[in-house]
Design a protein around this motif. Structure first.
Motif, short mmCIF file in Angstrom:
data_model
loop_
_atom_site.label_atom_id
_atom_site.label_comp_id
_atom_site.label_asym_id
_atom_site.label_seq_id
_atom_site.Cartn_x
_atom_site.Cartn_y
_atom_site.Cartn_z
N GLY A 18 0.82 -1.21 0.00
CA GLY A 18 0.00 0.00 0.00
C GLY A 18 0.85 1.25 0.00
O GLY A 18 1.99 1.25 0.49
N GLY A 19 0.29 2.33 -0.54
CA GLY A 19 0.99 3.61 -0.53
C GLY A 19 1.36 4.01 0.89
O GLY A 19 0.56 3.85 1.80
N MET A 20 2.59 4.47 1.07
CA MET A 20 3.02 4.92 2.41
C MET A 20 3.87 6.16 2.27
O MET A 20 4.90 6.16 1.59
CB MET A 20 3.83 3.81 3.11
N HIS A 21 3.44 7.20 2.97
CA HIS A 21 4.13 8.49 2.94
C HIS A 21 5.59 8.32 3.37
O HIS A 21 5.87 7.72 4.41
CB HIS A 21 3.39 9.43 3.91
N ASN A 70 -0.01 5.65 -5.71
CA ASN A 70 -1.07 5.97 -4.75
C ASN A 70 -1.40 7.45 -4.82
O ASN A 70 -0.51 8.30 -4.82
CB ASN A 70 -0.61 5.61 -3.32
N THR A 72 -3.65 9.96 -2.58
CA THR A 72 -4.45 10.11 -1.37
C THR A 72 -5.14 11.47 -1.39
O THR A 72 -4.47 12.49 -1.53
CB THR A 72 -3.54 9.99 -0.13
N ALA A 100 -7.21 6.73 -2.30
CA ALA A 100 -7.53 6.60 -0.88
C ALA A 100 -7.95 7.95 -0.32
O ALA A 100 -7.67 8.98 -0.92
CB ALA A 100 -6.29 6.09 -0.12
N LYS A 121 -9.06 2.32 -1.71
CA LYS A 121 -8.95 1.85 -0.32
C LYS A 121 -10.17 2.30 0.47
O LYS A 121 -10.49 3.49 0.51
CB LYS A 121 -7.68 2.41 0.30
N GLY A 147 -2.56 0.30 9.96
CA GLY A 147 -1.74 1.48 10.19
C GLY A 147 -2.31 2.60 9.34
O GLY A 147 -2.77 2.36 8.23
N GLY A 176 -4.66 -4.29 6.38
CA GLY A 176 -4.71 -3.99 7.81
C GLY A 176 -4.43 -5.23 8.63
O GLY A 176 -5.22 -6.18 8.64
N GLY A 177 -3.26 -5.28 9.26
CA GLY A 177 -2.93 -6.42 10.11
C GLY A 177 -2.34 -7.60 9.37
O GLY A 177 -2.21 -8.68 9.93
N GLY A 198 1.15 -2.75 4.64
CA GLY A 198 1.84 -1.48 4.78
C GLY A 198 3.00 -1.66 5.74
O GLY A 198 4.15 -1.90 5.33
N THR A 199 2.66 -1.63 7.03
CA THR A 199 3.67 -1.69 8.09
C THR A 199 4.72 -2.79 7.86
O THR A 199 5.92 -2.55 8.01
CB THR A 199 2.96 -1.93 9.44
N SER A 286 2.10 6.88 11.01
CA SER A 286 1.21 5.74 10.86
C SER A 286 1.92 4.41 11.09
O SER A 286 3.02 4.20 10.56
CB SER A 286 0.63 5.71 9.43
C1 LIG Z 1 4.03 4.77 7.52
C2 LIG Z 1 2.75 4.62 6.78
C3 LIG Z 1 2.34 5.61 5.90
C4 LIG Z 1 1.15 5.48 5.18
N1 LIG Z 1 0.81 6.46 4.28
C5 LIG Z 1 -0.30 6.29 3.50
C6 LIG Z 1 -0.63 7.24 2.50
O1 LIG Z 1 0.06 8.25 2.31
N2 LIG Z 1 -1.74 7.02 1.74
C7 LIG Z 1 -2.52 5.90 1.93
O2 LIG Z 1 -3.49 5.74 1.20
N3 LIG Z 1 -2.24 5.00 2.88
C8 LIG Z 1 -1.15 5.16 3.67
N4 LIG Z 1 -0.85 4.21 4.61
C9 LIG Z 1 -1.72 3.03 4.77
C10 LIG Z 1 -1.18 1.81 3.98
O3 LIG Z 1 -1.23 2.02 2.60
C11 LIG Z 1 -2.00 0.54 4.30
O4 LIG Z 1 -3.36 0.75 3.94
C12 LIG Z 1 -1.92 0.17 5.75
O5 LIG Z 1 -0.61 0.31 6.23
C13 LIG Z 1 -2.39 -1.27 5.96
O6 LIG Z 1 -2.31 -1.65 7.30
P1 LIG Z 1 -1.02 -2.38 7.95
O7 LIG Z 1 -0.07 -1.29 8.26
O8 LIG Z 1 -1.59 -3.06 9.14
O9 LIG Z 1 -0.47 -3.33 6.92
C14 LIG Z 1 0.32 4.34 5.37
C15 LIG Z 1 0.72 3.35 6.27
C16 LIG Z 1 1.91 3.46 6.98
C17 LIG Z 1 2.30 2.38 7.93
#
Ligand SMILES: Cc1cc2nc3c(=O)[nH]c(=O)nc-3n(C[C@H](O)[C@H](O)[C@H](O)COP(=O)(O)O)c2cc1C
Length: 325
Positions: A18-21, A70, A72, A100, A121, A147, A176-177, A198-199, A286
């Protein structure tokens, strides 16, 4: 493994990053795609169309496999230049967009015209159904464990995923999880066609973040996340630290009176300080409860290969052996 998600995105394994900042940079996305999953570049981390175009070009140089971007959509005083970011994605030839944060309806005609697959999402069944009705190709169903922003319904994946399966016609991934083969097989059992992590992907060799963050995830347990900004209806699950505990204390004291300005020092400008500088006390970032299932820092390929090999063992041996003769 062949599922509707592997078919839709042309990938080998039904695993999406997943997209993560500040994490979803070219190196991260390429590593996931090279390992047979779907890597995703986080559009808003680049911010400008020019920088996003460069990051996409960089990712192309690192992988010849499909990857996505991604986008957002968040409420902002000065919103990013979404029209130009969308046009940049289209011009770059990327064929998958993960949306998202808000309804992506406004952008769908343009994206569909360019033959781009859109995975949206959603943290609820009703938003998932809406996304399906406006023409999204797939959903990333994000449970309360996740997260980042779990929404305000607080429905964990043991309920949310089978509910989504009961209602949706288009494919969805469980998000998620998710951490390992057990997550993947359970997701498939509950009706998903794959999983989004993500995490877990942050604690990999290739994740372009400071080693303190990776070691912080290994050290963290499932008890170490906090939900913040609930009273602002912008709930976010973050890893606890001194700044987050200070923020939680302010929330306790101010209750419904809390304004964004009260917590700006704990939430603004945090990501570069954490992800680049490794300052683990900088503020709220996150992180999912799944940190409790992060025990090591493998390469992305090791992680994905391990998930797929162990999934096979669970399906064929563990589950197969439960069948009465
Ligand atoms: C550090 C971090 C940054 C994130 N940034 C974004 C974001 O910019 N846009 C977005 O749509 N989701 C973001 N997410 C959510 C992830 O894409 C994903 O949906 C989520 O981490 C899934 O849950 P998990 O961490 O339990 O795997 C972020 C998650 C983390 C952990």
């Amino acid at each position: 493994m062949k599922t509707r998600i592997t078919e839709l995105f042309g990938i080998e394994h039904p695993i999406i990053q997943g997209g993560m900042h500040y994490v979803g940079l070219a190196e991260m996305a390429a590593a996931v795609s090279n390992a047979g999953g779907l890597g995703i570049i986080t559009g808003l981390t680049q911010g400008t169309p020019e920088k996003l175009a460069n990051e996409i070009t960089k990712c192309r140089g690192l992988t010849d496999k499909p990857f996505g971007v991604n986008l957002t959509f968040l409420p902002a005083v000065t919103p990013p230049d979404y029209p130009s970011l969308v046009q940049t994605i289209i011009d770059s030839g990327v064929k998958v967009v993960e949306t998202a944060g808000n309804n992506p309806q406004k952008w769908l005609p343009q994206l569909k015209e360019a033959d781009i697959k859109v995975i949206h999402k959603c943290t609820s069944v009703r938003h998932s159904l809406k996304a399906q009705s406006i023409g999204c190709d797939a959903i990333s169903v994000d449970g309360f464990e996740c997260g980042g922003h779990p929404g305000e319904d607080d429905i964990p994946n043991f309920i949310l995923l089978p509910r989504a399966a009961d209602e949706l016609d288009i494919p969805f991934v469980a998000s998620g999880g998710m951490a390992d083969a057990r997550s993947l097989v359970a997701s498939l059992a509950m009706g998903a066609d794959g999983m989004n992590m993500g995490t877990r992907f942050i604690a990999t060799q290739e994740a372009p973040v400071h080693d303190n963050v990776k070691q912080g995830l290994v050290a963290a347990s499932e008890l170490d996340t906090r939900l913040i900004m609930r009273s602002l209806r912008n709930t976010e699950r973050v890893l606890t630290n001194t700044a987050v505990e200070r923020l939680v204390e302010k929330e306790r004291e101010l209750g419904a009176e809390l304004k964004f300005e009260d917590i700006v020092s704990e939430v603004a400008g945090v990501y570069p300080r954490v992800m680049i500088d490794g300052d683990m006390q900088a503020g709220a970032w996150s992180c999912g409860m799944v940190a409790g299932l992060v025990y090591d820092v493998p390469t992305v390929k090791e992680l994905i290969d391990r998930i797929m090999a162990e999934a096979d063992v669970i399906i064929v041996e563990r589950l197969g052996n439960f069948r009465a003769a």
